[in-house]
Design a protein around this motif. Structure first.
Motif, mmCIF file in Angstrom:
data_model
loop_
_atom_site.group_PDB
_atom_site.id
_atom_site.type_symbol
_atom_site.label_atom_id
_atom_site.label_comp_id
_atom_site.label_asym_id
_atom_site.label_seq_id
_atom_site.Cartn_x
_atom_site.Cartn_y
_atom_site.Cartn_z
ATOM 1 N N PHE A 244 0.583 -1.093 -0.086
ATOM 2 C CA PHE A 244 0.077 -0.038 -0.087
ATOM 3 C C PHE A 244 0.817 1.379 0.043
ATOM 4 O O PHE A 244 1.740 1.493 0.857
ATOM 5 C CB PHE A 244 -0.796 0.132 1.084
ATOM 6 C CG PHE A 244 -1.864 -1.083 1.161
ATOM 7 C CD1 PHE A 244 -2.996 -1.191 0.595
ATOM 8 C CD2 PHE A 244 -1.453 -2.402 2.245
ATOM 9 C CE1 PHE A 244 -3.923 -2.392 0.739
ATOM 10 C CE2 PHE A 244 -2.253 -3.348 2.135
ATOM 11 C CZ PHE A 244 -3.554 -3.476 1.398
ATOM 12 N N PHE A 245 0.461 2.340 -1.069
ATOM 13 C CA PHE A 245 1.383 3.526 -0.968
ATOM 14 C C PHE A 245 0.272 4.520 -1.101
ATOM 15 O O PHE A 245 -0.628 4.526 -1.646
ATOM 16 C CB PHE A 245 2.230 3.433 -2.433
ATOM 17 C CG PHE A 245 3.222 2.524 -2.385
ATOM 18 C CD1 PHE A 245 4.628 2.665 -1.675
ATOM 19 C CD2 PHE A 245 2.886 1.038 -2.665
ATOM 20 C CE1 PHE A 245 5.446 1.792 -1.805
ATOM 21 C CE2 PHE A 245 3.987 0.196 -2.642
ATOM 22 C CZ PHE A 245 5.309 0.426 -2.245
ATOM 23 N N SER A 246 1.031 5.769 -0.319
ATOM 24 C CA SER A 246 0.045 6.993 -0.650
ATOM 25 C C SER A 246 1.208 7.940 -1.440
ATOM 26 O O SER A 246 2.231 7.801 -1.230
ATOM 27 C CB SER A 246 -0.611 7.804 0.613
ATOM 28 O OG SER A 246 0.425 7.785 1.520
ATOM 29 N N GLY A 247 0.569 9.210 -1.690
ATOM 30 C CA GLY A 247 1.489 10.140 -2.358
ATOM 31 C C GLY A 247 1.364 10.390 -3.651
ATOM 32 O O GLY A 247 0.529 9.703 -4.284
ATOM 33 N N ASP A 248 2.152 11.328 -4.080
ATOM 34 C CA ASP A 248 2.106 12.058 -5.490
ATOM 35 C C ASP A 248 2.527 11.123 -6.333
ATOM 36 O O ASP A 248 3.713 10.367 -6.219
ATOM 37 C CB ASP A 248 2.957 13.431 -5.485
ATOM 38 C CG ASP A 248 2.378 14.054 -6.461
ATOM 39 O OD1 ASP A 248 2.574 13.742 -7.649
ATOM 40 O OD2 ASP A 248 2.232 15.403 -6.481
ATOM 41 N N TRP A 249 2.177 11.121 -7.555
ATOM 42 C CA TRP A 249 2.915 10.152 -8.592
ATOM 43 C C TRP A 249 4.330 10.512 -8.732
ATOM 44 O O TRP A 249 5.043 9.614 -9.436
ATOM 45 C CB TRP A 249 1.998 10.127 -9.714
ATOM 46 C CG TRP A 249 0.521 9.599 -9.896
ATOM 47 C CD1 TRP A 249 0.330 8.288 -9.143
ATOM 48 C CD2 TRP A 249 -0.553 9.894 -10.389
ATOM 49 N NE1 TRP A 249 -0.926 8.076 -9.322
ATOM 50 C CE2 TRP A 249 -1.413 9.110 -10.111
ATOM 51 C CE3 TRP A 249 -0.969 10.935 -11.168
ATOM 52 C CZ2 TRP A 249 -2.897 9.109 -10.362
ATOM 53 C CZ3 TRP A 249 -2.230 11.085 -11.601
ATOM 54 C CH2 TRP A 249 -3.239 10.178 -11.379
ATOM 55 N N ARG A 250 4.621 11.787 -8.774
ATOM 56 C CA ARG A 250 5.951 12.257 -9.147
ATOM 57 C C ARG A 250 6.985 11.584 -8.116
ATOM 58 O O ARG A 250 8.078 11.440 -8.463
ATOM 59 C CB ARG A 250 5.897 13.917 -8.812
ATOM 60 C CG ARG A 250 5.395 14.552 -9.918
ATOM 61 C CD ARG A 250 5.113 16.156 -9.618
ATOM 62 N NE ARG A 250 4.523 16.446 -8.533
ATOM 63 C CZ ARG A 250 4.477 17.758 -8.298
ATOM 64 N NH1 ARG A 250 5.221 18.648 -8.609
ATOM 65 N NH2 ARG A 250 3.374 18.060 -7.277
ATOM 66 N N THR A 251 6.352 11.327 -6.928
ATOM 67 C CA THR A 251 7.472 10.485 -5.808
ATOM 68 C C THR A 251 7.140 9.013 -5.682
ATOM 69 O O THR A 251 7.973 8.389 -5.144
ATOM 70 C CB THR A 251 7.535 11.325 -4.600
ATOM 71 O OG1 THR A 251 6.062 11.389 -4.122
ATOM 72 C CG2 THR A 251 8.243 12.740 -4.754
#
Ligand SMILES: C[S@@+](CC[C@H](N)C(=O)[O-])C[C@H]1O[C@@H](n2cnc3c(N)ncnc32)[C@H](O)[C@@H]1O
Length: 352
Positions: A244-251
């Motif tokens: 599971f991951f969160s955050g902006d696609w850029r990172t």
């Protein structure tokens, strides 16, 4: 289900030099697409990508939850927390990002850069599920990414159908922790615990059926049910296949590439993620970096997102100008139904 776009946040400005947009693949200039040009004029803060571990004792996440079950033809039933009840219980939930309170206050399903809409199941998710049902994609043995997962129904289906690995990504950590992870856990429970009276559902091929239900943690006399099944969930073999991951696609994609040595996905599922042209460079870069050479991206989308500006035509133009992927239409809604499912795969030499 109602959807609204309400972009109250002012636009900020920097460039996205590190993104796909400035790599100038195939000799394309960045300003050759309207949407790329826009993206480079506009800046937004980066929400750092983060990995989330499922809780060691998941039982509390599922205590007396009210959930819905969607059944489509021969697909396994998919359970997910009821949106209305979820909203009503928002004040009791941990909300470090303040997305529950802001989205309630602003009565908005999207607040750019703060909350990207993952708390709802958006309608194109159902279109993609129906297409998967018709096409017979089994996911068996495949590495799958549910990109912009929200409730996670697409990834959960892949998991239930035998994927070897399923990654779930959402912009908001709150969505991952409060919705995606609980939904995955809900679906790992024994069918007889969550699905006892649903035996006849889904027998009508191709029909979408949604039914509300309540997970019972008490016996009729009010005493608690044994917690064995819920306690064991943390050790469930299917949970071990999930990340599971969160955050902006850029990172996000740099983090995945750092965490895993071979993080290439056979299938990337993504629904209602092309509403904002500003995000296209990062989205395209993510697909480019994470898709296996023979992999497939299934993208479900509306034709146009009023009030936000993105849509399929602009995204197709963007993809074409990048010259990396071929895009084919798999399903186009009939007149008045401005929704689509498309497939992307890497261009073969003969396509170029
Ligand atoms: C409208 S929601 C759709 C949720 C879900 N796929 C569905 O169909 O129900 C868009 C999703 O894309 C993700 N998303 C949008 N822009 C993003 C960005 N710039 N970086 C990371 N994730 C983003 C959000 O987390 C959100 O879950």
């Amino acid at each position: 289900m109602s959807f609204c776009f309400n972009f109250d946040l002012p636009a900020q400005t920097t460039t996205h030099d590190e993104e796909d947009g400035n790599k100038q693949e195939n000799g394309k200039k960045d300003n050759d697409a309207e949407c790329t040009e826009d993206s480079n004029k506009t800046a937004r803060p980066v929400k750092e990508a983060k990995k989330h571990l499922p809780p060691s004792d998941p039982h509390f996440l599922l205590m007396n939850v009210v959930f819905e079950t969607v059944t489509i033809g021969t697909l396994p039933p998919l359970h997910f927390l009821n949106e209305t009840v979820f909203e009503r219980t928002a004040p009791e939930r941990e909300d470090k990002e303040k997305i529950l309170s802001h989205s309630a206050e602003q009565k908005s399903d999207l607040i750019s850069g703060l909350y990207e809409g993952g708390l709802k199941v958006w309608e194109c998710t159902y279109d993609l599920l129906e297409l998967i049902e018709k096409d017979g994609e089994t996911f068996r043995g495949k590495a799958v990414l549910d990109l912009g997962c929200g409730a996670g129904l697409l990834g959960i289906l892949a998991l239930k159908r035998g994927a070897r690995q399923v990654y779930f990504q959402d912009y908001n950590g709150t969505v991952i922790e409060q919705l995606t992870v609980p939904n995955v856990l809900l679906n790992l429970q024994e069918d007889d615990e969550v699905d006892s009276d649903n035996d006849q559902k889904g027998k009508d091929e191709g029909k979408i059926q949604v039914k509300e239900d309540r997970k019972k943690d008490e016996k009729k006399d009010g005493s608690p049910l044994p917690k064995k099944s819920a306690m064991d969930l943390s050790q469930h073999p299917l949970l071990k296949k999930c990340r599971f991951f969160s955050g902006d696609w850029r990172t996000f994609h740099p983090l995945v590439l750092k965490v895993d040595s071979q993080p290439k996905f056979d299938i990337i599922l993504t629904s209602e993620t092309i509403y904002n042209t500003e995000y296209y460079p990062a989205l395209h870069e993510t697909l480019h970096k994470l898709l296996a050479p023979d992999g497939l991206v299934y993208l479900a989308t509306k034709s146009h997102y009023f009030g936000v500006g993105g849509g399929l035509h602009l995204f197709e133009t963007f993809v074409e100008q990048r010259g990396i992927f071929s895009l084919d239409h798999l399903w186009d809604g009939e007149d008045g139904l401005q929704r689509h499912v498309v497939e992307l795969h890497f261009k073969k030499p003969k396509d170029t």
